[in-house]
Scaffold this motif. Structure first.
Motif, mmCIF file in Angstrom:
data_model
loop_
_atom_site.group_PDB
_atom_site.id
_atom_site.type_symbol
_atom_site.label_atom_id
_atom_site.label_comp_id
_atom_site.label_asym_id
_atom_site.label_seq_id
_atom_site.Cartn_x
_atom_site.Cartn_y
_atom_site.Cartn_z
ATOM 1 N N ASP A 58 0.830 -1.195 0.000
ATOM 2 C CA ASP A 58 0.000 0.000 0.000
ATOM 3 C C ASP A 58 0.877 1.261 0.000
ATOM 4 O OD1 ASP A 58 -0.601 1.853 2.174
ATOM 5 O OD2 ASP A 58 -2.533 0.884 2.344
ATOM 6 N N ASP A 59 0.341 2.363 -0.526
ATOM 7 C CA ASP A 59 1.110 3.605 -0.671
ATOM 8 C C ASP A 59 1.609 4.135 0.664
ATOM 9 O OD1 ASP A 59 0.922 3.671 -3.406
ATOM 10 O OD2 ASP A 59 -0.836 4.996 -3.434
ATOM 11 N N ASP A 60 0.784 4.044 1.688
ATOM 12 C CA ASP A 60 1.208 4.540 3.002
ATOM 13 C C ASP A 60 2.401 3.749 3.531
ATOM 14 O OD1 ASP A 60 -0.737 6.474 3.030
ATOM 15 O OD2 ASP A 60 -2.172 5.265 4.188
ATOM 16 N N GLU A 61 2.400 2.457 3.280
ATOM 17 C CA GLU A 61 3.510 1.619 3.728
ATOM 18 C C GLU A 61 4.798 1.969 2.967
ATOM 19 O OE1 GLU A 61 4.618 -3.101 4.071
ATOM 20 O OE2 GLU A 61 2.500 -2.510 3.936
ATOM 21 N N GLN A 62 4.675 2.221 1.662
ATOM 22 C CA GLN A 62 5.839 2.623 0.876
ATOM 23 C C GLN A 62 6.394 3.959 1.374
ATOM 24 O OE1 GLN A 62 4.509 2.662 -3.177
ATOM 25 N NE2 GLN A 62 5.184 0.548 -3.551
#
Length: 52
Positions: A2-6
């Motif tokens: 997910d983008d937040d994790e990246q």
């Protein structure tokens, strides 16, 4: 992934690099201060021992 994790992983890598660079700079500063102190002591001891 997910983008937040990246984004979180990227921020963690950036912070780790910044901390490593800061630690390296502090190490160089400490060595520089020790060298300056050694030069000062190396000049001061003969001056006191043998006079000017």
């Amino acid at each position: 992934m997910d983008d937040d994790e990246q984004i979180a992983r990227g921020m963690a890598r950036g912070v780790a690099r910044h901390e490593a660079a800061r630690a390296d700079a502090q190490g160089r500063q400490l060595l520089g201060c020790l060298l300056l102190f050694a030069v000062f002591v190396g000049g001061f001891i003969p001056l006191v021992t043998y006079g000017s």
